[in-house]
Scaffold this motif. Structure first.
Motif, mmCIF file in Angstrom:
data_model
loop_
_atom_site.group_PDB
_atom_site.id
_atom_site.type_symbol
_atom_site.label_atom_id
_atom_site.label_comp_id
_atom_site.label_asym_id
_atom_site.label_seq_id
_atom_site.Cartn_x
_atom_site.Cartn_y
_atom_site.Cartn_z
ATOM 1 N N TYR A 1 -0.770 -0.714 -4.217
ATOM 2 C CA TYR A 1 -2.629 -0.182 -3.451
ATOM 3 C C TYR A 1 -2.495 1.398 -3.188
ATOM 4 C CZ TYR A 1 -2.804 -4.899 -5.167
ATOM 5 O OH TYR A 1 -2.913 -6.285 -6.235
ATOM 6 N N ALA A 2 -3.433 2.230 -3.791
ATOM 7 C CA ALA A 2 -3.716 2.989 -2.634
ATOM 8 C C ALA A 2 -4.920 3.306 -2.605
ATOM 9 C CB ALA A 2 -3.182 4.445 -3.757
ATOM 10 N N GLY A 3 -5.467 4.190 -1.459
ATOM 11 C CA GLY A 3 -6.489 4.056 -0.998
ATOM 12 C C GLY A 3 -7.444 5.340 -1.076
ATOM 13 N N PHE B 1 0.803 -1.094 0.225
ATOM 14 C CA PHE B 1 -0.079 -0.405 -0.483
ATOM 15 C C PHE B 1 1.033 0.431 -0.524
ATOM 16 C CE2 PHE B 1 -2.415 3.222 2.197
ATOM 17 C CZ PHE B 1 -3.381 3.392 1.342
ATOM 18 N N GLN B 2 0.648 2.458 -0.798
ATOM 19 C CA GLN B 2 0.907 3.475 -0.389
ATOM 20 C C GLN B 2 0.235 4.502 -0.442
ATOM 21 O OE1 GLN B 2 2.959 4.306 -4.668
ATOM 22 N NE2 GLN B 2 0.907 4.251 -5.430
ATOM 23 N N ALA C 1 6.338 2.377 -1.932
ATOM 24 C CA ALA C 1 5.387 0.346 -1.712
ATOM 25 C C ALA C 1 5.951 -0.877 -2.350
ATOM 26 C CB ALA C 1 3.444 0.513 -2.172
ATOM 27 N N VAL C 2 5.992 -1.883 -1.962
ATOM 28 C CA VAL C 2 6.826 -2.518 -2.404
ATOM 29 C C VAL C 2 5.592 -3.588 -3.029
ATOM 30 C CG1 VAL C 2 7.886 -5.001 -2.357
ATOM 31 C CG2 VAL C 2 8.688 -3.052 -0.322
ATOM 32 N N PRO C 3 6.235 -4.117 -4.857
ATOM 33 C CA PRO C 3 5.389 -4.605 -5.050
ATOM 34 C C PRO C 3 5.105 -5.620 -4.715
ATOM 35 C CG PRO C 3 6.038 -3.446 -6.477
ATOM 36 C CD PRO C 3 6.701 -3.202 -5.291
ATOM 37 N N ASP C 4 3.415 -6.264 -5.123
ATOM 38 C CA ASP C 4 2.893 -7.578 -4.749
ATOM 39 C C ASP C 4 3.230 -9.069 -5.961
ATOM 40 O OD1 ASP C 4 0.969 -7.451 -7.183
ATOM 41 O OD2 ASP C 4 -0.644 -7.809 -5.602
ATOM 42 N N ALA C 5 2.551 -9.745 -5.644
ATOM 43 C CA ALA C 5 3.541 -10.642 -6.656
ATOM 44 C C ALA C 5 3.494 -10.693 -8.473
ATOM 45 C CB ALA C 5 3.553 -12.072 -6.259
ATOM 46 N N GLN D 1 -7.064 0.985 -5.206
ATOM 47 C CA GLN D 1 -6.882 0.832 -6.031
ATOM 48 C C GLN D 1 -5.361 0.256 -6.781
ATOM 49 O OE1 GLN D 1 -8.190 3.904 -8.873
ATOM 50 N NE2 GLN D 1 -7.009 2.819 -10.192
ATOM 51 N N GLU D 2 -6.009 -0.331 -7.389
ATOM 52 C CA GLU D 2 -4.826 -0.894 -8.130
ATOM 53 C C GLU D 2 -3.616 -0.414 -8.997
ATOM 54 O OE1 GLU D 2 -5.001 -5.638 -8.183
ATOM 55 O OE2 GLU D 2 -5.531 -5.226 -10.396
ATOM 56 N N SER D 3 -2.587 -0.450 -9.441
ATOM 57 C CA SER D 3 -1.737 0.025 -10.027
ATOM 58 C C SER D 3 -0.479 -0.506 -10.433
ATOM 59 C CB SER D 3 -1.801 1.821 -10.275
ATOM 60 O OG SER D 3 -0.956 2.181 -8.734
#
Length: 115
Positions: free
Chosen positions: A96-98, A74-75, A87-91, A112-114
Protein backbone atom coordinates in the motif's frame (compact mmCIF):
# COMPACT_ATOMS: atom_id res chain seq x y z
CA UNK A 1 -22.21 -0.93 7.31
CA UNK A 2 -18.53 -0.19 7.90
CA UNK A 3 -17.65 0.82 4.38
CA UNK A 4 -19.24 2.13 1.24
CA UNK A 5 -18.49 0.73 -2.19
CA UNK A 6 -18.27 3.32 -4.92
CA UNK A 7 -17.97 3.28 -8.69
CA UNK A 8 -16.06 6.55 -8.83
CA UNK A 9 -13.01 7.01 -10.97
CA UNK A 10 -9.51 8.34 -11.17
CA UNK A 11 -8.13 9.80 -14.35
CA UNK A 12 -4.59 11.14 -14.36
CA UNK A 13 -4.23 13.62 -11.53
CA UNK A 14 -7.98 13.85 -10.80
CA UNK A 15 -10.38 11.79 -8.69
CA UNK A 16 -14.17 12.17 -8.77
CA UNK A 17 -16.15 11.40 -5.62
CA UNK A 18 -19.82 10.35 -5.47
CA UNK A 19 -20.95 13.95 -5.31
CA UNK A 20 -19.18 14.66 -8.60
CA UNK A 21 -16.55 16.76 -6.81
CA UNK A 22 -13.07 16.70 -8.33
CA UNK A 23 -10.06 16.12 -6.11
CA UNK A 24 -6.60 17.03 -7.44
CA UNK A 25 -3.32 15.27 -6.89
CA UNK A 26 -0.08 17.18 -7.27
CA UNK A 27 3.48 16.08 -7.92
CA UNK A 28 5.04 14.87 -4.69
CA UNK A 29 1.70 13.91 -3.17
CA UNK A 30 2.87 10.50 -1.92
CA UNK A 31 2.39 10.36 1.84
CA UNK A 32 4.70 8.93 4.47
CA UNK A 33 3.36 6.47 7.03
CA UNK A 34 3.59 9.20 9.67
CA UNK A 35 1.49 11.54 7.52
CA UNK A 36 -1.15 8.84 6.98
CA UNK A 37 -1.15 8.18 10.76
CA UNK A 38 -1.82 11.85 11.42
CA UNK A 39 -4.50 12.29 8.74
CA UNK A 40 -6.41 9.11 9.67
CA UNK A 41 -6.25 10.01 13.37
CA UNK A 42 -7.59 13.50 12.55
CA UNK A 43 -10.59 11.97 10.77
CA UNK A 44 -9.81 12.95 7.17
CA UNK A 45 -11.78 10.94 4.60
CA UNK A 46 -10.09 7.78 3.31
CA UNK A 47 -10.60 5.89 0.07
CA UNK A 48 -8.94 2.59 -0.84
CA UNK A 49 -7.99 2.48 -4.51
CA UNK A 50 -7.26 -0.76 -6.34
CA UNK A 51 -6.87 -1.60 -10.00
CA UNK A 52 -8.97 -4.73 -9.42
CA UNK A 53 -12.24 -3.18 -8.35
CA UNK A 54 -14.16 -0.07 -7.34
CA UNK A 55 -12.91 2.45 -4.83
CA UNK A 56 -13.91 1.74 -1.23
CA UNK A 57 -14.87 4.81 0.78
CA UNK A 58 -14.29 4.15 4.48
CA UNK A 59 -16.05 5.46 7.53
CA UNK A 60 -13.69 7.01 10.13
CA UNK A 61 -13.79 3.81 12.23
CA UNK A 62 -13.23 1.57 9.19
CA UNK A 63 -10.37 3.86 8.09
CA UNK A 64 -8.61 3.43 11.44
CA UNK A 65 -9.08 -0.36 11.26
CA UNK A 66 -7.90 -0.59 7.63
CA UNK A 67 -4.87 1.59 8.33
CA UNK A 68 -3.94 -0.58 11.35
CA UNK A 69 -4.18 -3.64 9.09
CA UNK A 70 -2.13 -2.28 6.16
CA UNK A 71 0.43 -0.11 7.98
CA UNK A 72 2.97 -2.95 8.12
CA UNK A 73 2.65 -3.34 4.34
CA UNK A 74 3.10 0.33 3.50
CA UNK A 75 5.64 1.95 1.22
CA UNK A 76 6.26 5.52 0.17
CA UNK A 77 7.23 5.63 -3.52
CA UNK A 78 10.34 7.68 -4.11
CA UNK A 79 11.39 7.66 -0.45
CA UNK A 80 14.64 6.10 0.66
CA UNK A 81 13.89 2.42 1.24
CA UNK A 82 10.33 2.95 -0.04
CA UNK A 83 10.68 1.49 -3.51
CA UNK A 84 9.13 -1.72 -4.80
CA UNK A 85 11.17 -3.79 -2.34
CA UNK A 86 10.45 -1.52 0.61
CA UNK A 87 7.27 -3.14 1.91
CA UNK A 88 6.38 -6.69 2.85
CA UNK A 89 3.20 -7.80 1.06
CA UNK A 90 0.16 -8.76 3.12
CA UNK A 91 -1.46 -12.24 2.99
CA UNK A 92 -3.06 -11.34 -0.37
CA UNK A 93 0.29 -10.22 -1.81
CA UNK A 94 -0.60 -6.52 -1.65
CA UNK A 95 1.40 -3.48 -0.62
CA UNK A 96 0.00 0.00 0.00
CA UNK A 97 0.99 3.59 -0.65
CA UNK A 98 -0.68 6.81 0.51
CA UNK A 99 -1.75 9.56 -1.86
CA UNK A 100 -2.93 13.03 -0.85
CA UNK A 101 -5.87 14.34 -2.87
CA UNK A 102 -6.88 18.00 -2.38
CA UNK A 103 -10.06 19.98 -2.91
CA UNK A 104 -10.82 23.45 -1.54
CA UNK A 105 -8.38 23.14 1.36
CA UNK A 106 -9.50 19.61 2.27
CA UNK A 107 -7.36 16.47 2.16
CA UNK A 108 -8.56 13.04 1.06
CA UNK A 109 -6.27 10.12 1.92
CA UNK A 110 -6.01 7.57 -0.87
CA UNK A 111 -4.62 4.19 0.10
CA UNK A 112 -3.34 2.76 -3.18
CA UNK A 113 -3.36 -1.04 -3.16
CA UNK A 114 -1.00 -2.78 -5.59
CA UNK A 115 0.68 -6.13 -6.21
Amino acid sequence: MAQKVSHNRVHGERLWDEGGQVWQRSLGSWLSAAEVDELVRAGHPVVVQSFEGPMRWLTPQAAREEWARVRGHFQQPGASGGGAGGAVPDARGRVYAGIAWHRQGQVLVGLQESC
